[in-house]
Design a protein around this motif. Structure first.
Motif, PDB file in Angstrom:
ATOM      1  N   THR A  34       0.926  -1.231  -0.054  1.00 34.62           N
ATOM      2  CA  THR A  34      -0.124   0.003   0.030  1.00 34.62           C
ATOM      3  C   THR A  34       0.775   1.236   0.013  1.00 34.62           C
ATOM      4  OG1 THR A  34      -0.070   0.022   2.266  1.00 34.62           O
ATOM      5  CG2 THR A  34      -1.883  -1.419   1.479  1.00 34.62           C
ATOM      6  N   PRO A  35       0.381   2.529  -0.321  1.00 33.95           N
ATOM      7  CA  PRO A  35       1.062   3.642  -0.118  1.00 33.95           C
ATOM      8  C   PRO A  35       1.626   4.074   1.246  1.00 33.95           C
ATOM      9  CG  PRO A  35      -0.973   3.987  -1.559  1.00 33.95           C
ATOM     10  CD  PRO A  35      -0.829   2.423  -0.933  1.00 33.95           C
ATOM     11  N   LEU A  36       0.839   3.582   2.053  1.00 33.18           N
ATOM     12  CA  LEU A  36       1.409   3.646   3.701  1.00 33.18           C
ATOM     13  C   LEU A  36       2.678   2.809   3.789  1.00 33.18           C
ATOM     14  CD1 LEU A  36      -1.927   3.732   5.473  1.00 33.18           C
ATOM     15  CD2 LEU A  36      -0.706   5.696   4.695  1.00 33.18           C
ATOM     16  N   SER A  37       2.500   1.596   3.363  1.00 34.64           N
ATOM     17  CA  SER A  37       3.843   0.690   3.645  1.00 34.64           C
ATOM     18  C   SER A  37       5.019   1.408   2.912  1.00 34.64           C
ATOM     19  CB  SER A  37       3.465  -0.690   3.271  1.00 34.64           C
ATOM     20  OG  SER A  37       3.390  -0.832   1.945  1.00 34.64           O
ATOM     21  N   GLU A  38       4.585   1.832   1.538  1.00 35.60           N
ATOM     22  CA  GLU A  38       5.979   2.551   0.942  1.00 35.60           C
ATOM     23  C   GLU A  38       6.676   3.644   1.696  1.00 35.60           C
ATOM     24  OE1 GLU A  38       5.685   3.176  -2.978  1.00 35.60           O
ATOM     25  OE2 GLU A  38       4.773   1.053  -3.636  1.00 35.60           O
ATOM     26  N   VAL A  39       5.890   4.516   2.320  1.00 41.17           N
ATOM     27  CA  VAL A  39       6.363   5.857   3.236  1.00 41.17           C
ATOM     28  C   VAL A  39       6.809   5.151   4.503  1.00 41.17           C
ATOM     29  CG1 VAL A  39       5.466   7.585   4.539  1.00 41.17           C
ATOM     30  CG2 VAL A  39       4.217   7.185   2.276  1.00 41.17           C
ATOM     31  N   PHE A  40       6.357   4.313   4.978  1.00 38.54           N
ATOM     32  CA  PHE A  40       7.036   3.568   6.035  1.00 38.54           C
ATOM     33  C   PHE A  40       8.339   2.983   5.908  1.00 38.54           C
ATOM     34  CE2 PHE A  40       7.669  -0.205   9.225  1.00 38.54           C
ATOM     35  CZ  PHE A  40       7.590   0.799  10.467  1.00 38.54           C
ATOM     36  N   GLU A  41       8.768   2.237   4.777  1.00 45.73           N
ATOM     37  CA  GLU A  41       9.639   1.721   4.479  1.00 45.73           C
ATOM     38  C   GLU A  41      10.744   2.548   3.993  1.00 45.73           C
ATOM     39  OE1 GLU A  41       8.234  -1.327   1.609  1.00 45.73           O
ATOM     40  OE2 GLU A  41       7.155  -2.213   3.075  1.00 45.73           O
ATOM     41  N   ASP A  42      10.406   3.475   3.233  1.00 47.91           N
ATOM     42  CA  ASP A  42      11.315   4.673   2.993  1.00 47.91           C
ATOM     43  C   ASP A  42      11.897   5.333   4.228  1.00 47.91           C
ATOM     44  OD1 ASP A  42      10.785   3.861   0.356  1.00 47.91           O
ATOM     45  OD2 ASP A  42      10.415   5.906  -0.619  1.00 47.91           O
ATOM     46  N   GLN A  43      11.147   5.814   4.970  1.00 48.70           N
ATOM     47  CA  GLN A  43      11.353   6.263   6.402  1.00 48.70           C
ATOM     48  C   GLN A  43      12.558   5.301   6.987  1.00 48.70           C
ATOM     49  OE1 GLN A  43       7.926   7.329   8.173  1.00 48.70           O
ATOM     50  NE2 GLN A  43       7.479   9.101   6.991  1.00 48.70           N
ATOM     51  N   ILE A  44      12.263   4.247   7.096  1.00 45.88           N
ATOM     52  CA  ILE A  44      13.022   3.280   7.797  1.00 45.88           C
ATOM     53  C   ILE A  44      14.317   3.075   6.940  1.00 45.88           C
ATOM     54  CG2 ILE A  44      13.551   0.841   8.644  1.00 45.88           C
ATOM     55  CD1 ILE A  44      11.613   2.476  10.460  1.00 45.88           C
ATOM     56  N   SER A  45      14.235   2.960   5.755  1.00 40.42           N
ATOM     57  CA  SER A  45      15.553   2.769   4.969  1.00 40.42           C
ATOM     58  C   SER A  45      16.442   3.959   4.943  1.00 40.42           C
ATOM     59  CB  SER A  45      15.220   2.223   3.765  1.00 40.42           C
ATOM     60  OG  SER A  45      14.404   1.343   3.519  1.00 40.42           O
ATOM     61  N   CYS A  46      15.973   5.262   5.415  1.00 41.95           N
ATOM     62  CA  CYS A  46      16.741   6.234   5.337  1.00 41.95           C
ATOM     63  C   CYS A  46      17.413   6.604   6.694  1.00 41.95           C
ATOM     64  CB  CYS A  46      15.886   7.483   4.721  1.00 41.95           C
ATOM     65  SG  CYS A  46      17.004   8.804   3.907  1.00 41.95           S
ATOM     66  N   ALA A  47      17.064   5.995   7.592  1.00 47.88           N
ATOM     67  CA  ALA A  47      17.385   6.456   8.998  1.00 47.88           C
ATOM     68  C   ALA A  47      18.705   5.807   9.604  1.00 47.88           C
ATOM     69  CB  ALA A  47      16.468   5.729  10.130  1.00 47.88           C
ATOM     70  N   ASP A  48      19.361   6.829  10.639  1.00 45.13           N
ATOM     71  CA  ASP A  48      20.621   6.176  11.182  1.00 45.13           C
ATOM     72  C   ASP A  48      20.209   6.006  12.598  1.00 45.13           C
ATOM     73  OD1 ASP A  48      22.717   7.695   9.473  1.00 45.13           O
ATOM     74  OD2 ASP A  48      21.251   9.224   9.591  1.00 45.13           O
ATOM     75  N   LEU A  49      18.889   6.304  12.951  1.00 39.36           N
ATOM     76  CA  LEU A  49      18.555   6.008  14.357  1.00 39.36           C
ATOM     77  C   LEU A  49      16.873   5.520  14.329  1.00 39.36           C
ATOM     78  CD1 LEU A  49      18.972   5.458  17.460  1.00 39.36           C
ATOM     79  CD2 LEU A  49      18.875   8.074  17.829  1.00 39.36           C
ATOM     80  N   ILE A  50      16.492   4.753  14.874  1.00 41.57           N
ATOM     81  CA  ILE A  50      15.063   4.605  14.791  1.00 41.57           C
ATOM     82  C   ILE A  50      14.765   4.598  16.355  1.00 41.57           C
ATOM     83  CG2 ILE A  50      13.146   2.966  14.491  1.00 41.57           C
ATOM     84  CD1 ILE A  50      15.021   1.852  12.121  1.00 41.57           C
ATOM     85  N   LEU A  51      13.463   5.452  16.678  1.00 41.83           N
ATOM     86  CA  LEU A  51      13.240   5.532  18.147  1.00 41.83           C
ATOM     87  C   LEU A  51      11.841   4.872  17.845  1.00 41.83           C
ATOM     88  CD1 LEU A  51      14.008   9.437  19.112  1.00 41.83           C
ATOM     89  CD2 LEU A  51      15.005   6.914  19.389  1.00 41.83           C
ATOM     90  N   LEU A  52      11.663   3.734  18.762  1.00 48.03           N
ATOM     91  CA  LEU A  52      10.273   3.010  19.011  1.00 48.03           C
ATOM     92  C   LEU A  52       9.479   3.817  19.940  1.00 48.03           C
ATOM     93  CD1 LEU A  52      11.566  -0.737  19.203  1.00 48.03           C
ATOM     94  CD2 LEU A  52      10.630   0.400  16.991  1.00 48.03           C
ATOM     95  N   THR A  53       8.409   4.633  19.463  1.00 45.70           N
ATOM     96  CA  THR A  53       7.873   5.647  20.425  1.00 45.70           C
ATOM     97  C   THR A  53       6.436   4.900  21.079  1.00 45.70           C
ATOM     98  OG1 THR A  53       6.445   6.153  18.599  1.00 45.70           O
ATOM     99  CG2 THR A  53       8.497   7.464  19.218  1.00 45.70           C
ATOM    100  N   LYS A  54       5.852   5.426  21.913  1.00 45.00           N
ATOM    101  CA  LYS A  54       4.776   4.756  22.717  1.00 45.00           C
ATOM    102  C   LYS A  54       5.265   3.465  23.285  1.00 45.00           C
ATOM    103  CE  LYS A  54       1.572   7.387  20.142  1.00 45.00           C
ATOM    104  NZ  LYS A  54       2.253   8.062  18.870  1.00 45.00           N
ATOM    105  N   ALA A  55       6.193   3.345  23.713  1.00 45.82           N
ATOM    106  CA  ALA A  55       6.721   2.077  24.357  1.00 45.82           C
ATOM    107  C   ALA A  55       6.143   1.609  25.574  1.00 45.82           C
ATOM    108  CB  ALA A  55       8.331   1.900  24.493  1.00 45.82           C
ATOM    109  N   ASP A  56       5.467   2.549  26.441  1.00 46.57           N
ATOM    110  CA  ASP A  56       4.621   2.166  27.577  1.00 46.57           C
ATOM    111  C   ASP A  56       3.375   1.435  26.889  1.00 46.57           C
ATOM    112  OD1 ASP A  56       3.977   4.761  26.141  1.00 46.57           O
ATOM    113  OD2 ASP A  56       2.901   5.290  28.056  1.00 46.57           O
ATOM    114  N   LEU A  57       2.749   1.768  25.771  1.00 48.12           N
ATOM    115  CA  LEU A  57       1.636   1.194  25.241  1.00 48.12           C
ATOM    116  C   LEU A  57       1.846  -0.283  24.672  1.00 48.12           C
ATOM    117  CD1 LEU A  57      -0.155   4.311  23.960  1.00 48.12           C
ATOM    118  CD2 LEU A  57      -0.504   3.433  25.893  1.00 48.12           C
ATOM    119  N   ALA A  58       3.143  -0.029  24.029  1.00 50.26           N
ATOM    120  CA  ALA A  58       3.360  -1.583  23.337  1.00 50.26           C
ATOM    121  C   ALA A  58       3.733  -2.830  24.436  1.00 50.26           C
ATOM    122  CB  ALA A  58       4.642  -1.308  22.358  1.00 50.26           C
ATOM    123  N   GLY A  59       4.389  -2.182  25.369  1.00 51.14           N
ATOM    124  CA  GLY A  59       4.980  -3.258  26.337  1.00 51.14           C
ATOM    125  C   GLY A  59       6.221  -4.361  25.661  1.00 51.14           C
TER     126      GLY A  59
END
Length: 351
Positions: free
Chosen positions: A165-190
């Motif tokens: 989907t277009p959403l997955s492409e946006v997400f993948e491009d953002q991840i592919s370009c990153a030097d650091l990934i922050l997993l946010t809302k960690a308290d909700l994810a557990g």
């Protein structure tokens, strides 16, 4: 800072509602002695994030150092908007020590990195790093991280199908370009959710990328700033779905501004906004609302059916205008139906 030194820029990207503004507020409140400037790129004609950040302005990041570019992707309007804005920030006295760029949730970061090679600015700034924010709870639920093996198996079975989907492409491009990934809302994810999110992102990442769990944007600035990645010189290691294309469009998405009357009950509005995610496939809602008898603005932010509300500051002399920006995939956005659902009217629509 020497006048010959390049000013470092941190690009903060991430999907809608992943927590970019919250992170920048934390960095502004903990600048580690740096003079900061912030460039905010919104999707939609009503700026909300810039307004939130200006409320946090101080001597290390005065209001004049916070610039908002609304209703236009900066990587699509480089010559008209991005370059002049960066030049204006670099011309400020005193000059910022570090510039933070908050991209639109729909932006593709790689075309923006390419803009740093423009002659007008390439000798004056460097991309210290690209920080991608990912909503750990959403990723763990598989919303924007499809199983690569399953997708390839389906494609092998039917070459006529496109399962991204277009959403997955946006997400993948953002991840592919990153030097650091922050997993946010960690308290909700557990812990289980964080583990699932890490696994899903690692499956999409083109190379090993450091991932850190974060709640409410609270991360040591020394971890985010000072990466020294010079990302503009490392484009080959950051693959994109749009490599080879002359440009990209955001026609897959549309936005509308809904004007509302003054409300009596914030809880009822929260329920109505949550229903937009379930019943109208709305991705993101954000804006300010006037509540009867309350002198302060009600800040409303929603990702899908998850809604957050808080009173952020007094209206003061500003008009008590209730307006919500609604974003969805183009085929799913029905501004009239959404306005009727919320009891308001369509003020602006880019359909």
């Amino acid at each position: 800072m020497s006048d010959l030194a390049k000013t470092p820029v941190t690009v903060i990207t991430g999907f809608l509602g992943s927590g970019k503004t919250t992170l920048i507020r934390h960095l502004m409140q903990n600048p580690q002695g740096r003079r900061l400037a912030v460039l905010v790129n919104e999707f939609g004609t009503v700026g909300v994030d810039g307004d939130i950040l200006r409320d946090c302005a101080d001597e290390n990041c005065p209001a004049g150092n916070i610039v908002e570019l609304a209703n236009g992707c900066i990587c699509c309007t480089v010559a008209d908007d991005f370059i002049p804005t960066i030049q204006a920030l670099l011309a400020r006295e005193p000059r910022p020590d570090h510039i933070l760029i908050e991209t639109s949730g729909l932006a593709l970061p790689k075309p923006l990195l390419k803009a740093f090679d423009w002659p007008e600015i390439r000798s004056r700034i460097t991309v210290d790093g690209v920080v991608a924010l990912a909503d750990a709870e959403a990723v763990a639920a598989g919303r924007f991280a499809p199983d690569p093996e399953a997708v390839e198996a389906q494609r092998a079975a039917d070459d006529s199908l496109d399962h991204e989907t277009p959403l997955s492409e946006v997400f993948e491009d953002q991840i592919s370009c990153a030097d650091l990934i922050l997993l946010t809302k960690a308290d909700l994810a557990g812990e289980a959710g964080l583990a699932a999110a890490r696994k899903a992102i690692a499956a999409e990442a083109p190379r090993p990328i450091v991932m850190l769990a974060v709640t409410d944007g609270a991360v040591d600035p020394r971890v985010v700033l000072g990466l020294n990645a010079a990302a503009e010189d490392d484009l080959a290691a950051r693959p994109s779905h749009h490599d080879g294309a002359d440009d990209h469009e955001h026609d897959d998405f549309a936005s509308a501004v809904i004007a509302l009357p003054e409300i009596a009950d914030g809880a009822a509005l929260a329920d109505a906004v949550a229903a937009l995610g379930r019943e109208h496939k709305v991705l993101r809602v954000k804006g300010h609302v006037a509540v009867a008898g309350k002198p302060m603005r009600l800040l409303v932010q929603a990702v899908g059916a998850r809604v957050r509300q808080q009173f952020d500051r007094p209206w003061g002399e500003a008009p008590r205008q209730s307006r919500l920006v609604v974003i969805a995939e183009r085929g799913d956005l029905d501004p009239a139906a959404i306005a009727a659902h919320l009891g308001g009217s369509v003020e602006v629509s880019d359909l």
